[in-house]
Design a protein around this motif. Structure first.
Motif, PDB file in Angstrom:
ATOM      1  N   VAL A  30       0.912  -0.993  -0.322  1.00  0.00           N
ATOM      2  CA  VAL A  30      -0.042  -0.073  -0.199  1.00  0.00           C
ATOM      3  C   VAL A  30       0.784   1.104  -0.100  1.00  0.00           C
ATOM      4  CG1 VAL A  30      -1.530   1.438   1.328  1.00  0.00           C
ATOM      5  CG2 VAL A  30      -1.639  -1.103   1.403  1.00  0.00           C
ATOM      6  N   ALA A  31       2.177   1.274   0.237  1.00  0.00           N
ATOM      7  CA  ALA A  31       2.660   2.466   0.921  1.00  0.00           C
ATOM      8  C   ALA A  31       3.268   2.776  -1.103  1.00  0.00           C
ATOM      9  CB  ALA A  31       3.700   2.279   1.348  1.00  0.00           C
ATOM     10  N   LEU A  32       3.669   1.811  -1.079  1.00  0.00           N
ATOM     11  CA  LEU A  32       4.336   1.797  -2.395  1.00  0.00           C
ATOM     12  C   LEU A  32       3.176   2.206  -3.927  1.00  0.00           C
ATOM     13  CD1 LEU A  32       6.863  -1.421  -3.062  1.00  0.00           C
ATOM     14  CD2 LEU A  32       7.523   1.081  -2.792  1.00  0.00           C
ATOM     15  N   CYS A  33       2.244   1.485  -3.733  1.00  0.00           N
ATOM     16  CA  CYS A  33       1.346   2.626  -4.202  1.00  0.00           C
ATOM     17  C   CYS A  33       1.137   4.332  -3.989  1.00  0.00           C
ATOM     18  CB  CYS A  33      -0.068   1.832  -4.357  1.00  0.00           C
ATOM     19  SG  CYS A  33      -0.561   0.178  -4.872  1.00  0.00           S
ATOM     20  N   ILE A  34       1.018   4.445  -2.705  1.00  0.00           N
ATOM     21  CA  ILE A  34       1.497   6.057  -2.192  1.00  0.00           C
ATOM     22  C   ILE A  34       2.069   6.510  -3.424  1.00  0.00           C
ATOM     23  CG2 ILE A  34       0.768   7.545  -0.560  1.00  0.00           C
ATOM     24  CD1 ILE A  34      -0.751   5.445   0.490  1.00  0.00           C
ATOM     25  N   GLY A 299      -8.164  10.638  -1.013  1.00  0.00           N
ATOM     26  CA  GLY A 299      -8.831   9.169  -0.504  1.00  0.00           C
ATOM     27  C   GLY A 299      -8.351   7.820  -0.360  1.00  0.00           C
ATOM     28  N   ALA A 300      -6.792   8.196  -0.979  1.00  0.00           N
ATOM     29  CA  ALA A 300      -5.508   7.071  -0.172  1.00  0.00           C
ATOM     30  C   ALA A 300      -5.759   6.799   1.700  1.00  0.00           C
ATOM     31  CB  ALA A 300      -4.739   7.018  -0.846  1.00  0.00           C
ATOM     32  N   PHE A 301      -4.905   7.798   1.600  1.00  0.00           N
ATOM     33  CA  PHE A 301      -5.102   8.193   3.119  1.00  0.00           C
ATOM     34  C   PHE A 301      -5.838   7.872   3.861  1.00  0.00           C
ATOM     35  CE2 PHE A 301      -1.726  10.554   2.356  1.00  0.00           C
ATOM     36  CZ  PHE A 301      -0.649  10.167   3.059  1.00  0.00           C
ATOM     37  N   LEU A 302      -7.731   8.102   3.396  1.00  0.00           N
ATOM     38  CA  LEU A 302      -9.347   7.996   4.152  1.00  0.00           C
ATOM     39  C   LEU A 302      -9.468   6.134   4.127  1.00  0.00           C
ATOM     40  CD1 LEU A 302     -11.248  10.961   3.566  1.00  0.00           C
ATOM     41  CD2 LEU A 302      -9.901  10.816   5.546  1.00  0.00           C
ATOM     42  N   ALA A 303      -9.220   6.067   3.734  1.00  0.00           N
ATOM     43  CA  ALA A 303      -9.526   4.846   2.795  1.00  0.00           C
ATOM     44  C   ALA A 303      -8.150   3.954   3.655  1.00  0.00           C
ATOM     45  CB  ALA A 303      -8.800   4.114   1.432  1.00  0.00           C
ATOM     46  N   LEU A 334       4.563  12.532   5.805  1.00  0.00           N
ATOM     47  CA  LEU A 334       5.605  12.960   5.184  1.00  0.00           C
ATOM     48  C   LEU A 334       6.728  12.390   4.967  1.00  0.00           C
ATOM     49  CD1 LEU A 334       5.756  16.126   8.252  1.00  0.00           C
ATOM     50  CD2 LEU A 334       5.158  16.232   6.073  1.00  0.00           C
ATOM     51  N   LEU A 335       6.692  11.183   5.677  1.00  0.00           N
ATOM     52  CA  LEU A 335       7.632  10.066   5.292  1.00  0.00           C
ATOM     53  C   LEU A 335       7.744   9.757   3.696  1.00  0.00           C
ATOM     54  CD1 LEU A 335       8.367   7.758   8.536  1.00  0.00           C
ATOM     55  CD2 LEU A 335       9.719   8.974   7.485  1.00  0.00           C
ATOM     56  N   LEU A 336       6.244   9.406   3.430  1.00  0.00           N
ATOM     57  CA  LEU A 336       6.124   8.747   1.959  1.00  0.00           C
ATOM     58  C   LEU A 336       6.564   9.856   0.616  1.00  0.00           C
ATOM     59  CD1 LEU A 336       2.393   6.732   2.630  1.00  0.00           C
ATOM     60  CD2 LEU A 336       4.313   6.055   1.913  1.00  0.00           C
ATOM     61  N   THR A 337       5.726  11.045   1.357  1.00  0.00           N
ATOM     62  CA  THR A 337       6.072  12.016   0.209  1.00  0.00           C
ATOM     63  C   THR A 337       7.274  12.831  -0.017  1.00  0.00           C
ATOM     64  OG1 THR A 337       4.652  13.881   1.445  1.00  0.00           O
ATOM     65  CG2 THR A 337       5.848  14.194   0.011  1.00  0.00           C
ATOM     66  N   SER A 338       8.581  12.238   1.029  1.00  0.00           N
ATOM     67  CA  SER A 338       9.858  12.035   1.029  1.00  0.00           C
ATOM     68  C   SER A 338      10.403  11.358   0.066  1.00  0.00           C
ATOM     69  CB  SER A 338      10.506  11.892   2.398  1.00  0.00           C
ATOM     70  OG  SER A 338      10.113  13.163   3.311  1.00  0.00           O
TER      71      SER A 338
END
Length: 411
Positions: A30-34, A299-303, A334-338
């Motif tokens: 899921v993290a990679l999808c985001i 959508g991704a975070f809420l899901a 923030l980690l995912l965005t970085s």
């Protein structure tokens, strides 16, 4: 263990960061999808703005940094008093102005020896603050001159060499020729002035015109003829605007004075029009991409939060307060965005290299096609983190409603 908003213990914050990172590693699919959804937005935007900066900024800088584009050339000759030049010099749009003699009297032969000479080279008056000579020493007297690179190459002259300047006239049916020796004080590049020319003090140009008009010219050692009267009028001006935006007002002023001039106004307007169109295009693309990215992330975070309600409840049961759970979600965002920005930066580097390799050969030397400065990238990263922070905050508002008892219902 309790991590509340009253607590600023670095150890507890480190624990929360570690939990957020380990959770992303465990749920890596899921993290990679985001991350990939973020990369698909950030990388194209970096390339688009890199192209905009590379092409449009370069065109603008070429216009701005080339003083020839700031020149306003007067066409034809007139009789302008010194007061007229003083009026122009006090205009805020004017960077540099100096009087000019009649066009036919701004040429002379420059000679080093019998094999190295230039016929009818341009002789141009100069003074302090001359835009073409801003990187070299201005001739301070009638004994030195500055050569263009074209003239120096034809003469095979270097700084410190002596050159002779010859002028001719026909007086009382007799052909005469006068000369004066100068020292080459400096040489300017072709980018400043591409033609064969010598830059001298205004006194030299005035003496050249006096000589051709049949007057005495002590500067060239000529004592025959009528003594020249003090110069009170000149034929035209050598004029440079302060910046690109000053071209149009000066052009309008000259036309109101019924003086024909030639400027780079049309070229400057074209570049400004291109810049405006590209700014609109890139702004629309950027906003559409940004809104799509925000909607996708919300959508991704809420899901993801709904999917992990049990995990959030367990954290609450273990003593994590609402602020800690919110901070947990923000840290993950923030980690995912970085990570996404770092990957996008790598793709931008590859794309930028391809653009420069494939398109750079069709542009002038030292041109760049796609370029972002360190500050551009820093602003882009801060903007991406800000978007992630806003989106994560929306998700955090949903997470704070999760009660610890929800974890007990699953037992």
């Amino acid at each position: 263990m309790s991590l509340s908003n009253n607590s600023a213990n670095p150890n507890r914050l480190g624990l929360l960061s570690s939990l957020a990172w380990r959770d992303l590693i465990y749920d890596r699919k899921v993290a990679l999808c985001i991350v990939f959804s973020l990369v698909s937005v950030i990388a194209p935007l970096l390339l688009l703005f890199g192209l905009k900066n590379g092409i449009v900024t370069q065109l603008h800088n070429q216009l701005l940094n080339d003083p020839r584009n700031l020149e306003i050339r007067m066409l034809g000759n007139g009789n302008y008093p010194q007061s007229w030049f003083n009026e122009i010099a006090h205009k805020e749009e004017v960077r540099f102005v100096i009087p000019l003699t009649r066009s036919l009297n701004t040429q002379a032969d420059i000679v080093i020896d019998g094999q190295h000479f230039i016929d009818n080279a341009e002789i141009i008056p100069t003074a302090e603050n001359d835009p073409l000579l801003e990187d070299v020493a201005i001739p301070q007297n009638a004994d030195t001159l500055v050569l263009s690179a074209n003239a120096a190459q034809k003469l095979q002259a270097n700084v410190g060499d002596s050159v002779r300047l010859f002028i001719s006239r026909k007086l009382n049916g007799v052909n005469e020729r006068a000369k004066r020796t100068f020292t080459v004080g400096a040489i300017i590049s072709d980018s400043k002035f591409p033609r064969a020319a010598a830059f001298v003090s205004l006194d030299v140009l005035v003496a050249m015109e006096d000589y051709r008009d049949g007057y005495q010219t002590p500067l060239f050692g000529i004592t025959q003829g009528t003594e020249a009267k003090p110069r009170t009028q000149f034929a035209k001006a050598r004029l440079y605007a302060k910046n690109l935006d000053a071209i149009a007002p000066l052009d309008d002023w000259f036309r109101q004075q019924h003086i024909d001039v030639m400027t780079q106004k049309s070229q400057i307007d074209s570049v400004k029009a291109i810049s405006y169109v590209l700014n609109v295009i890139f702004s629309v693309i950027a906003w559409v991409s940004l809104l799509g990215c925000i909607a996708s992330l919300i959508g991704a975070f809420l899901a993801n939060i709904d999917r992990k309600r049990k995990d959030m409840a367990v954290l609450r049961l273990l003593g994590f307060r609402q602020f800690a759970v919110s901070l947990y979600i923000v840290l993950q965002a923030l980690l995912l965005t970085s990570v996404a920005f770092i990957l996008a930066l790598g793709l931008y580097g590859i794309g930028s290299t391809l653009f420069t390799t494939l398109l750079g050969t069709h542009l002038p030397e030292q041109s760049f096609v796609c370029q972002l400065t360190f500050w551009d990238l820093l602003i882009a990263m801060c903007s991406a983190l800000l978007v992630a922070l806003v989106v994560a905050s929306i998700g955090a508002l949903r997470a704070v409603s999760i009660e610890p008892a929800e974890s007990l219902r699953e037992i």
